[in-house]
Design a protein around this motif. Sequence first.
Motif, mmCIF file in Angstrom:
data_model
loop_
_atom_site.group_PDB
_atom_site.id
_atom_site.type_symbol
_atom_site.label_atom_id
_atom_site.label_comp_id
_atom_site.label_asym_id
_atom_site.label_seq_id
_atom_site.Cartn_x
_atom_site.Cartn_y
_atom_site.Cartn_z
ATOM 1 N N PRO B 185 -26.286 -100.972 -26.204
ATOM 2 C CA PRO B 185 -25.582 -100.206 -25.154
ATOM 3 C C PRO B 185 -24.652 -99.140 -25.727
ATOM 4 O O PRO B 185 -24.493 -98.072 -25.132
ATOM 5 N N GLU B 186 -24.070 -99.428 -26.883
ATOM 6 C CA GLU B 186 -23.192 -98.425 -27.494
ATOM 7 C C GLU B 186 -23.981 -97.188 -27.928
ATOM 8 O O GLU B 186 -23.499 -96.052 -27.834
ATOM 9 N N PHE B 187 -25.193 -97.414 -28.400
ATOM 10 C CA PHE B 187 -26.067 -96.301 -28.781
ATOM 11 C C PHE B 187 -26.407 -95.464 -27.538
ATOM 12 O O PHE B 187 -26.323 -94.232 -27.559
ATOM 13 N N ALA B 188 -26.762 -96.152 -26.457
ATOM 14 C CA ALA B 188 -27.103 -95.441 -25.218
ATOM 15 C C ALA B 188 -25.918 -94.583 -24.762
ATOM 16 O O ALA B 188 -26.087 -93.412 -24.387
ATOM 17 N N ARG B 189 -24.732 -95.155 -24.814
ATOM 18 C CA ARG B 189 -23.541 -94.403 -24.397
ATOM 19 C C ARG B 189 -23.276 -93.225 -25.340
ATOM 20 O O ARG B 189 -22.814 -92.165 -24.921
ATOM 21 N N ALA B 190 -23.615 -93.422 -26.626
ATOM 22 C CA ALA B 190 -23.406 -92.327 -27.584
ATOM 23 C C ALA B 190 -24.356 -91.166 -27.304
ATOM 24 O O ALA B 190 -23.995 -89.994 -27.439
ATOM 25 N N VAL B 191 -25.587 -91.489 -26.920
ATOM 26 C CA VAL B 191 -26.540 -90.420 -26.557
ATOM 27 C C VAL B 191 -25.946 -89.590 -25.416
ATOM 28 O O VAL B 191 -25.919 -88.359 -25.456
ATOM 29 N N ARG B 192 -25.465 -90.300 -24.404
ATOM 30 C CA ARG B 192 -24.876 -89.627 -23.235
ATOM 31 C C ARG B 192 -23.672 -88.776 -23.657
ATOM 32 O O ARG B 192 -23.538 -87.608 -23.271
ATOM 33 N N SER B 218 -34.516 -97.190 -16.468
ATOM 34 C CA SER B 218 -34.403 -98.344 -17.369
ATOM 35 C C SER B 218 -33.043 -98.458 -18.043
ATOM 36 O O SER B 218 -32.741 -99.496 -18.627
ATOM 37 N N TRP B 219 -32.238 -97.415 -17.989
ATOM 38 C CA TRP B 219 -30.884 -97.542 -18.545
ATOM 39 C C TRP B 219 -29.830 -97.712 -17.457
ATOM 40 O O TRP B 219 -28.629 -97.695 -17.747
ATOM 41 N N GLU B 220 -30.247 -97.906 -16.204
ATOM 42 C CA GLU B 220 -29.281 -98.200 -15.138
ATOM 43 C C GLU B 220 -28.462 -99.450 -15.459
ATOM 44 O O GLU B 220 -27.245 -99.445 -15.266
ATOM 45 N N PRO B 221 -29.113 -100.537 -15.952
ATOM 46 C CA PRO B 221 -28.302 -101.734 -16.264
ATOM 47 C C PRO B 221 -27.236 -101.456 -17.318
ATOM 48 O O PRO B 221 -26.246 -102.168 -17.390
ATOM 49 N N LEU B 222 -27.451 -100.423 -18.133
ATOM 50 C CA LEU B 222 -26.448 -100.065 -19.141
ATOM 51 C C LEU B 222 -25.428 -99.066 -18.582
ATOM 52 O O LEU B 222 -24.476 -98.700 -19.275
ATOM 53 N N GLY B 223 -25.655 -98.600 -17.386
ATOM 54 C CA GLY B 223 -24.738 -97.613 -16.805
ATOM 55 C C GLY B 223 -24.852 -96.234 -17.434
ATOM 56 O O GLY B 223 -23.914 -95.441 -17.373
ATOM 57 N N VAL B 224 -25.990 -95.953 -18.046
ATOM 58 C CA VAL B 224 -26.172 -94.654 -18.705
ATOM 59 C C VAL B 224 -27.257 -93.875 -17.955
ATOM 60 O O VAL B 224 -28.406 -94.313 -17.882
#
Lengths: 388, 388
Positions: B185-192, B218-224
Amino acid sequence: MTRVLLSEDHPQYVTEAHGCRFTGADGREYLDLMCGWGPVVLGYAHPAVRRAADEQTRLGDCVNGAAPVMVELAELLVDTVPSADWAMFAKNGTDATTTCVTIARAATGRRKVLTAHGAYHGAVPWCTPGKSGVTVEDRAHVDHFEYNDIASLGAAVDRAGGDLAAIVVCPFRHDVRRDQELADPEFARAVRALCNRTGAAMILDDVRCGFRLSLGGSWEPLGVRPDLAAWSKAMANGYALAAVTGIAALRDAASDVYVTGSFWYSAVSMAASVATLTELRETDALVRMDRAGQRLRDGLDAQAKRHGLEVNQTGPVQMPLLTFAGDPEFTVATRWAREAVTRGVYLHPTHNWFLSAAHTESDIDEILDRTEDAFAAIARSVGGLSPN
Amino acid sequence: MTRVLLSEDHPQYVTEAHGCRFTGADGREYLDLMCGWGPVVLGYAHPAVRRAADEQTRLGDCVNGAAPVMVELAELLVDTVPSADWAMFAKNGTDATTTCVTIARAATGRRKVLTAHGAYHGAVPWCTPGKSGVTVEDRAHVDHFEYNDIASLGAAVDRAGGDLAAIVVCPFRHDVRRDQELADPEFARAVRALCNRTGAAMILDDVRCGFRLSLGGSWEPLGVRPDLAAWSKAMANGYALAAVTGIAALRDAASDVYVTGSFWYSAVSMAASVATLTELRETDALVRMDRAGQRLRDGLDAQAKRHGLEVNQTGPVQMPLLTFAGDPEFTVATRWAREAVTRGVYLHPTHNWFLSAAHTESDIDEILDRTEDAFAAIARSVGGLSPN
């Protein structure tokens, strides 16, 4: 970018389509001269095609591998198209043209690809008519020649030097916003000869014309056979399908290129294609379409004369275009198309039309009844002289 | 090129498919764990999808314009996907990813695009895993980062400098021939965050995962939430369709990019998509698929243990992969897949599998009955120690 937008009187939404007619969202019925922009070669909802598709639907469509009908279709294509020793399948015309170019590069180890100025070969960055989002590198190895101009083609071949991978050419010049131009047989032969001389692949982009003008490929009547051909539109009477066919010498290169898509095995469109090609092979569909196109051309010519309007009718009669003399911005053509569509005939002012085998003589006569009035309206407004 | 070929015991031809089973050309029935390589999310020949497609077929498919169902589908997507303010449609997943990249370049006026090493985003020259026929220029502006590695991503962003148009990322790492890796999730947030900082477009390639893991992306559960998303496979339960959705700020750029295809208005696949998404929204299909996947994972884990075999099960349970420890060339995995397929369970040794909502608990148990024997055969041949 050249936008090919239609008038606000052209219906944007289609609710139902059968034969050579469709119903717009306004509930009006139209006689159609666009055939879904080409795919519909036997008429909308053709019973034999529908039956074949429905039968395959009951069995399976998108599955883990090929259905037996894929082999049947490949064999039918190889049997129908003299230049084809093998076939592979895709979904868009653009998939097919792009795959042809990639195979040519893989086979030759070269990079340069020649296309005609203004020719449409698809809608991805290497070939799209648009500029938005396209980088210089996307077209780094694409150079151009003038269609039907052997000297211009020769010069482009010279510029490519030892790096020429392919010449991509359409069966005739069907660019939007210009009169269409049939291929000069000498030009077609020159394309073939230059590919022979240089070892480049000759790619015929038969996406728009294929299976409408001549069964075995649109340059068969000229006796000019490509190394690779791109097919799509008419091959499955509207079901989404595209194909690449090629000569035996390019089989290994084709096998080595990585192309695939989630729906490239989908069997329903292949069953529809077998039915479509069978209908085209075993009936006089192409002859009837030719005859209907000639009847339309003759009728439109007579009407224009009668209303004192000078028109140019160009392209094959099955894929015609009508423009007006002295109308460089297509202002009159656009108004005429609008007059036609408000009278229930759907046609285009700047993009070639398409006939189908569903257009009977009486359909054409009904179309002509309406275009007569459209010409009359134009003649009144442009002050055309009517001999009557 | 990484070839993903299957064993000679895997049937190459499929004659019929229903639910989670299909019949090979040899007449054998298989329990399927590939779902047509992803598109089939509700099961083959799902009645509600079939009914919607058949009804639209009677009206019209490939016509001159959009059918009303195109608007219905666009509205349904915008309602279902929180990051979507608009939608456009295509045929292949590759169409969708390529269009996303082109829109990002059009919007930003920049060129550089970052993708993860080894990630699959389609099969055209800018992204294909193959090298044949691809030129250096096709990838001139594509640079790479390591999935889930924020430092590597940051370095790639720095290399792009002021020319960064987009970061393209998959919801999880599902490259072939390696264990799968969920997104940190931290990676996903970093992309954003990096896209926010640089003004580049964040593109989520949800072609493979979309509508299988989480309805709204597919990244909705991560909030991204991405700026652009590419969809295809599961959106129409096997009918050929792809889509791009995007945020309002990118609407003008999307409108300005020239993309089209002969079958992009085809209405049957859109009717199928409305039915598929409606089924996914209004039933517990996703929950059941998750539960079936967990049952499969637990069962396979227990079996492997029982046979003294160390396996790695990775990826979401609905898109699982099973590999063997100490098997870098997938030799054991390939043999195990072969043992499974000869026992009537179709699965893949190096590419993620797909479950569908048609997989019931009893189907999973039937699959497990057969994989038990496949594990036993492997244990015998590799000398695995069975505690029994």
